[in-house]
Design a protein around this motif. Structure first.
Motif, PDB file in Angstrom:
ATOM      1  N   VAL A   1       0.842  -1.206   0.000  1.00 14.36           N
ATOM      2  CA  VAL A   1       0.000   0.000   0.000  1.00 14.36           C
ATOM      3  C   VAL A   1       0.877   1.256   0.000  1.00 14.36           C
ATOM      4  N   THR A   2       1.984   1.224   0.733  1.00 23.15           N
ATOM      5  CA  THR A   2       2.884   2.383   0.752  1.00 23.15           C
ATOM      6  C   THR A   2       3.381   2.693  -0.658  1.00 23.15           C
ATOM      7  N   LEU A   3       3.795   1.655  -1.388  1.00 19.86           N
ATOM      8  CA  LEU A   3       4.301   1.854  -2.753  1.00 19.86           C
ATOM      9  C   LEU A   3       3.192   2.270  -3.710  1.00 19.86           C
ATOM     10  N   LEU A   4       2.032   1.676  -3.529  1.00 19.92           N
ATOM     11  CA  LEU A   4       0.883   2.018  -4.376  1.00 19.92           C
ATOM     12  C   LEU A   4       0.552   3.509  -4.212  1.00 19.92           C
ATOM     13  N   ALA A   5       0.587   3.975  -2.968  1.00 20.64           N
ATOM     14  CA  ALA A   5       0.272   5.387  -2.690  1.00 20.64           C
ATOM     15  C   ALA A   5       1.361   6.296  -3.252  1.00 20.64           C
TER      16      ALA A   5
ATOM     17  N   ARG B   1      -5.879   0.132   5.313  1.00 18.72           N
ATOM     18  CA  ARG B   1      -4.599   0.786   4.969  1.00 18.72           C
ATOM     19  C   ARG B   1      -4.745   1.677   3.746  1.00 18.72           C
ATOM     20  N   LEU B   2      -5.545   1.249   2.786  1.00 22.40           N
ATOM     21  CA  LEU B   2      -5.745   2.071   1.581  1.00 22.40           C
ATOM     22  C   LEU B   2      -6.450   3.375   1.952  1.00 22.40           C
ATOM     23  N   ARG B   3      -7.448   3.295   2.821  1.00 28.13           N
ATOM     24  CA  ARG B   3      -8.174   4.524   3.218  1.00 28.13           C
ATOM     25  C   ARG B   3      -7.235   5.482   3.956  1.00 28.13           C
ATOM     26  N   GLU B   4      -6.371   4.912   4.803  1.00 23.13           N
ATOM     27  CA  GLU B   4      -5.419   5.773   5.536  1.00 23.13           C
ATOM     28  C   GLU B   4      -4.385   6.386   4.604  1.00 23.13           C
ATOM     29  N   SER B   5      -4.259   5.840   3.386  1.00 20.30           N
ATOM     30  CA  SER B   5      -3.172   6.251   2.480  1.00 20.30           C
ATOM     31  C   SER B   5      -3.708   7.042   1.290  1.00 20.30           C
ATOM     32  N   ALA B   6      -4.737   7.800   1.517  1.00 20.44           N
ATOM     33  CA  ALA B   6      -5.261   8.730   0.504  1.00 20.44           C
ATOM     34  C   ALA B   6      -5.874   8.041  -0.707  1.00 20.44           C
ATOM     35  N   PHE B   7      -6.541   6.933  -0.471  1.00 16.40           N
ATOM     36  CA  PHE B   7      -7.330   6.306  -1.539  1.00 16.40           C
ATOM     37  C   PHE B   7      -8.818   6.395  -1.180  1.00 16.40           C
ATOM     38  N   ASP B   8      -9.642   6.568  -2.208  1.00 17.36           N
ATOM     39  CA  ASP B   8     -11.066   6.298  -2.051  1.00 17.36           C
ATOM     40  C   ASP B   8     -11.246   4.802  -2.272  1.00 17.36           C
ATOM     41  N   VAL B   9     -12.015   4.172  -1.400  1.00 15.92           N
ATOM     42  CA  VAL B   9     -12.073   2.703  -1.416  1.00 15.92           C
ATOM     43  C   VAL B   9     -13.521   2.227  -1.481  1.00 15.92           C
ATOM     44  N   TRP B  10     -13.777   1.259  -2.352  1.00 17.10           N
ATOM     45  CA  TRP B  10     -15.083   0.602  -2.427  1.00 17.10           C
ATOM     46  C   TRP B  10     -14.861  -0.888  -2.227  1.00 17.10           C
ATOM     47  N   GLU B  11     -15.735  -1.494  -1.447  1.00 13.77           N
ATOM     48  CA  GLU B  11     -15.608  -2.933  -1.182  1.00 13.77           C
ATOM     49  C   GLU B  11     -16.908  -3.621  -1.582  1.00 13.77           C
ATOM     50  N   ALA B  12     -16.812  -4.881  -1.972  1.00 15.67           N
ATOM     51  CA  ALA B  12     -18.021  -5.650  -2.279  1.00 15.67           C
ATOM     52  C   ALA B  12     -17.825  -7.093  -1.838  1.00 15.67           C
ATOM     53  N   SER B  13     -18.868  -7.628  -1.234  1.00 18.23           N
ATOM     54  CA  SER B  13     -18.851  -9.042  -0.859  1.00 18.23           C
ATOM     55  C   SER B  13     -19.169  -9.861  -2.117  1.00 18.23           C
ATOM     56  N   THR B  14     -18.295 -10.799  -2.461  1.00 22.82           N
ATOM     57  CA  THR B  14     -18.440 -11.513  -3.737  1.00 22.82           C
ATOM     58  C   THR B  14     -18.247 -13.025  -3.535  1.00 22.82           C
ATOM     59  N   PRO B  15     -19.191 -13.642  -2.827  1.00 17.63           N
ATOM     60  CA  PRO B  15     -19.002 -15.077  -2.537  1.00 17.63           C
ATOM     61  C   PRO B  15     -19.133 -15.938  -3.784  1.00 17.63           C
ATOM     62  N   TRP B  16     -18.441 -17.063  -3.756  1.00 13.24           N
ATOM     63  CA  TRP B  16     -18.776 -18.130  -4.693  1.00 13.24           C
ATOM     64  C   TRP B  16     -20.112 -18.709  -4.217  1.00 13.24           C
TER      65      TRP B  16
END
Ligand SMILES: C[S@@+](CC[C@H](N)C(=O)[O-])C[C@H]1O[C@@H](n2cnc3c(N)ncnc32)[C@H](O)[C@@H]1O
Length: 272
Positions: free
Chosen positions: A135-139, A196-211
């Motif tokens: 995440v550090t490198l991504l940011a 960690r992404l939210r703390e690192s200046a990203f907007d984040v969306w999550e989705a539950s995607t079960p098999w």
């Protein structure tokens, strides 16, 4: 070589593709819309399933770099993409294959050009330390990021068996043993990564995607159950007899649900 066979990745590919959240894909496509060219790097690409699911939804002329440390899987990826009928519909699709170990080449791979960093069914295998560096490198490089199929610890079996709870607990403990990156984050990977992404200046969306599997996919169900029983037994929390009893009962399963999380993260204040 990794412990993942091309046959196993082929078996799970339809369920993997079906599980994806269409809303996250649409948001990612909107973020990339209007670009003539889109470059994508796929970490832990296996046989290229992520490309086959995602490339048809993305705009522009795409160049993909498929990275894995298993040359056998990269060779299978090359063959599968050549044979894939979706390729002909993507004008100018360019694909490179790169043998690289994500433990040692992460900084270089993320420094190289890329509009999008993606990965499928990878992040529950890695450690939280590695996730932190990632995440550090991504940011630092302000890359867009999209990942699917992070196992979330939830398994539901129908009909239920008295051992289901203990089997799931043992499997989840096994998921946190070392898969090559130090103690694996397992089912904690998704929430950890999103936080960690939210703390690192990203907007984040999550989705539950079960098999969501039923008897039409019995070979996949049985392969999953064998893997789960084997892992549960290896922890020592489940005896050989218990694992065999549970596994034998799986042949009568009507359906099951294996939980996953997908995450999309876009650098905050980017134009989209
Ligand atoms: C569960 S498979 C998923 C493969 C593919 N993304 C898919 O969705 O079918 C995990 C992949 O991560 C790769 N992998 C595991 N450890 C790796 C490492 N240290 N460096 C690069 N690739 C790694 C494996 O070789 C395997 O292809």
């Amino acid at each position: 070589m990794s412990g993942f066979s091309p046959e196993w990745l082929r078996l799970r590919e339809p369920a993997d593709h079906r599980a994806r959240d269409a809303g996250l894909v649409a948001r990612l496509a909107a973020h990339l819309a209007g670009r003539d060219k889109v470059s994508v790097v796929d970490f832990g690409c296996g046989t290229g399933s992520n490309l086959r699911a995602l490339a048809p939804a993305l705009p522009g002329r795409q160049s993909w770099r498929l990275v894995d440390y298993d040359p056998r899987l990269l060779a299978a990826a090359r063959g599968a993409i050549e044979a894939w009928d979706g390729k002909a519909k993507l004008a100018g699709l360019a694909v490179q294959f790169e043998t690289a170990d994500l433990r040692t080449h992460l900084a270089r791979l993320l420094a190289e050009d890329g509009d999008l960093v993606t990965a499928a069914a990878l992040f529950d295998l890695v450690s939280t330390d590695w996730l932190g560096s990632f995440v550090t490198l991504l940011a630092e490089h302000r890359r867009a990021f999209y990942t699917v199929l992070i196992y979330d610890g939830l398994m539901r079996w129908h009909p239920a068996h008295p051992l289901d709870g203990r089997i799931t607990a043992a499997f989840n403990a096994h998921q946190q043993t070392d898969k090559g990156f130090g103690p694996a984050a397992g089912a904690e990977a998704g929430p950890f990564l999103a936080a960690r992404l939210r703390e690192s200046a990203f907007d984040v969306w999550e989705a539950s995607t079960p098999w969501l599997l039923d008897r039409k996919e019995l070979p996949l169900i049985l392969a999953v159950c064998e893997g789960v029983a084997q892992a549960a037994r290896e922890t020592g929390a489940i005896s050989d007899a218990e694992a065999a009893d549970w596994l034998a009962s799986r042949k009568a399963l009507e359906r099951c649900e294996i939980g996953h999380l997908d995450i999309l993260a876009l650098p905050r204040a980017s134009i989209r």
